[in-house]
Design a protein around this motif. Structure first.
Motif, PDB file in Angstrom:
ATOM      1  N   PRO A  57       0.836  -1.205   0.000  1.00 40.69           N
ATOM      2  CA  PRO A  57       0.000   0.000   0.000  1.00 40.69           C
ATOM      3  C   PRO A  57       0.872   1.258   0.000  1.00 40.69           C
ATOM      4  CG  PRO A  57      -0.847  -1.602   1.570  1.00 40.69           C
ATOM      5  CD  PRO A  57       0.459  -2.144   1.071  1.00 40.69           C
ATOM      6  N   GLY A  58       0.497   2.220  -0.815  1.00 36.17           N
ATOM      7  CA  GLY A  58       1.246   3.477  -0.906  1.00 36.17           C
ATOM      8  C   GLY A  58       2.411   3.436  -1.873  1.00 36.17           C
ATOM      9  N   GLU A  59       2.730   2.234  -2.382  1.00 31.70           N
ATOM     10  CA  GLU A  59       3.864   2.107  -3.302  1.00 31.70           C
ATOM     11  C   GLU A  59       3.394   2.320  -4.750  1.00 31.70           C
ATOM     12  OE1 GLU A  59       7.299  -1.220  -4.353  1.00 31.70           O
ATOM     13  OE2 GLU A  59       5.401  -1.865  -3.500  1.00 31.70           O
ATOM     14  N   THR A  60       4.239   2.944  -5.550  1.00 29.94           N
ATOM     15  CA  THR A  60       3.881   3.189  -6.956  1.00 29.94           C
ATOM     16  C   THR A  60       4.553   2.181  -7.874  1.00 29.94           C
ATOM     17  OG1 THR A  60       3.659   5.553  -6.524  1.00 29.94           O
ATOM     18  CG2 THR A  60       3.906   4.899  -8.828  1.00 29.94           C
ATOM     19  N   TRP A  83      -6.067  -0.773  -5.772  1.00 31.50           N
ATOM     20  CA  TRP A  83      -5.179   0.027  -6.616  1.00 31.50           C
ATOM     21  C   TRP A  83      -5.789   1.396  -6.831  1.00 31.50           C
ATOM     22  CZ3 TRP A  83      -0.354  -1.227  -8.355  1.00 31.50           C
ATOM     23  CH2 TRP A  83       0.050  -2.548  -8.114  1.00 31.50           C
ATOM     24  N   PHE A  84      -4.902   2.393  -6.871  1.00 31.96           N
ATOM     25  CA  PHE A  84      -5.322   3.775  -7.067  1.00 31.96           C
ATOM     26  C   PHE A  84      -4.488   4.386  -8.181  1.00 31.96           C
ATOM     27  CE2 PHE A  84      -4.613   8.318  -6.184  1.00 31.96           C
ATOM     28  CZ  PHE A  84      -5.924   8.754  -6.226  1.00 31.96           C
ATOM     29  N   ALA A 121      -2.260   0.280  -3.381  1.00 34.10           N
ATOM     30  CA  ALA A 121      -1.024   0.601  -4.093  1.00 34.10           C
ATOM     31  C   ALA A 121      -1.380   1.579  -5.212  1.00 34.10           C
ATOM     32  CB  ALA A 121      -0.405  -0.664  -4.668  1.00 34.10           C
ATOM     33  N   ILE A 122      -0.363   2.228  -5.758  1.00 33.41           N
ATOM     34  CA  ILE A 122      -0.584   3.269  -6.771  1.00 33.41           C
ATOM     35  C   ILE A 122      -0.083   2.765  -8.121  1.00 33.41           C
ATOM     36  CG2 ILE A 122       0.036   5.638  -7.430  1.00 33.41           C
ATOM     37  CD1 ILE A 122       0.559   5.951  -4.235  1.00 33.41           C
TER      38      ILE A 122
END
Ligand SMILES: [Zn+2]
Length: 378
Positions: free
Chosen positions: A34-37, A140-141, A162-163
């Protein structure tokens, strides 16, 4: 087999220099935190992820779903909350047909003009709208316009998302002919790419996407004919292999693309590099280099380029124009990659690298990838 045995002996004896063997870079992550691109994945097979932003939007989304069904392809749709509420049936159809649903905010706000509070709220509202209508909680975002804003990563982490960036797009939010859209995606597609198209246009009602709709079938046909397979973004990660090279300072070269077509002397081309720069990468780099050498090993032309600092999702893919000198000898050129030590950016201080490819002078050589040919069209 003999190569493998030599490599195993080196590994056992801990002599990485012996017989020219190298340690292999570690496998790329098979899942994102989470939060990783993630914007590109090193894969060995011809597999890409097709993604659509700004839907649902009818009739475009429905027609794209029809095409995906005909081709038995699963894609990833980054939906806008406001559009999900406008087209709930389409949102549910995306889920029912086995595609992955991602969050693209509730209102498609401009993150570079928003506060951390407003960004977190747009993300959370999008999540809620998608959950309410489809029953799916996105993992996913994708930020609107690829723009990273204050607190975006933290907000995604809080939602367990995650991004997803992208590594190739057709700029289909600008007016382009169907042919231009198809050519743009097909010419760029490299194994591991996350391809971006739009089935809507922000929160606009009834946005005209007929060229993208027409392009989708042709893109699927052409890339399938080249042997490509299409998967969702998380499935692309599950197919991850090793990066091309791993540098001592933590930066990794995931992939590169240079033209498959021969080039004449004096010609230019776009090279694309896919780097994975670790968190805190601001103190890394700032420059990497690429050399093109003739098979006898003499350096012919070179190009230095900056590795992006961790900024916008858009900036993670490096596109760099390289010109082949007019007097460059004809033949098949090798490409050599390396990375400057950020403190001492000189040849002798180039950062050591680990790679499955041949190494020389603190650089990794990726063999036989550029043809310089007089007969090629300028
Ligand atoms: Zn968008």
């Amino acid at each position: 087999m003999r190569l493998f045995a030599a490599w195993a002996v080196c590994l056992l004896l801990g002599w990485p220099g012996l017989l020219g063997c190298q340690r292999q870079p570690a496998l790329f992550k098979p899942a994102a935190d989470p939060g990783e691109t993630i914007y590109f994945v090193p894969v060995r097979e011809k597999v890409v992820a097709l993604t659509f932003d700004d839907g649902p939007n009818e009739p475009a989304t429905g027609l794209i779903l029809d095409a995906l069904k005909r081709h038995q392809v699963k894609a990833t749709f980054f939906l806008i909350g406001a559009n999900v509420e406008r087209y709930p049936e389409t949102a549910r159809r995306i889920k029912a047909e086995g595609h992955l649903i991602g969050n693209h905010t509730a209102r498609h706000s401009m993150f570079d003009q928003s506060s951390a509070f407003a960004i977190a709220q747009d993300i959370a509202d999008g999540q809620r709208a998608i959950e309410t209508v489809t029953g799916v909680t996105p993992l996913w975002f994708r930020p609107p316009y690829g723009i990273k804003g204050p607190g975006m990563e933290e907000a995604c982490r809080a939602q367990g998302m995650a991004i997803a960036g992208w590594s190739a797009d057709a700029n289909d939010w600008n007016p382009h002919s169907v042919e231009e859209l198809v050519d743009s995606i097909v010419s760029q597609a490299t194994p591991g790419d996350i391809l971006l198209l739009h089935d809507g246009c922000e929160t606009r009602h009834g946005a005209d996407r007929q060229n993208t709709v027409a392009a989708v079938s042709l893109i699927l046909e052409k890339l399938k004919a080249q042997g490509f397979r299409f998967v969702t973004v998380p499935d692309l990660l599950r197919a991850a292999g090793r990066p091309l090279a791993e540098f001592k300072n933590g930066a990794r070269l995931l992939g590169l693309q240079i033209p498959a077509q021969p080039l004449p002397p004096g010609g230019g081309f776009w090279v694309r590099y896919f780097w994975d720069v670790p968190p805190g990468g601001d103190n890394l780099t700032p420059e990497a280099f690429v050399h093109y050498t003739t098979p006898d090993g003499s350096m012919q032309f070179q190009d230095n380029h900056e590795i992006p600092r961790l900024g916008d999702v858009r900036d993670r893919v490096l596109k760099h124009l390289v010109i082949v000198p007019r007097k460059a000898p004809l033949g098949r050129y090798q490409v050599r990659f390396g990375l400057f030590d950020p403190q001492t950016p000189e040849w002798r201080h180039r950062v050591p690298v680990r790679s499955a490819f041949r190494q020389q002078r603190r650089a990794v050589i990726i063999p036989d990838v550029l043809d310089v040919n007089q007969a090629a069209k300028p």
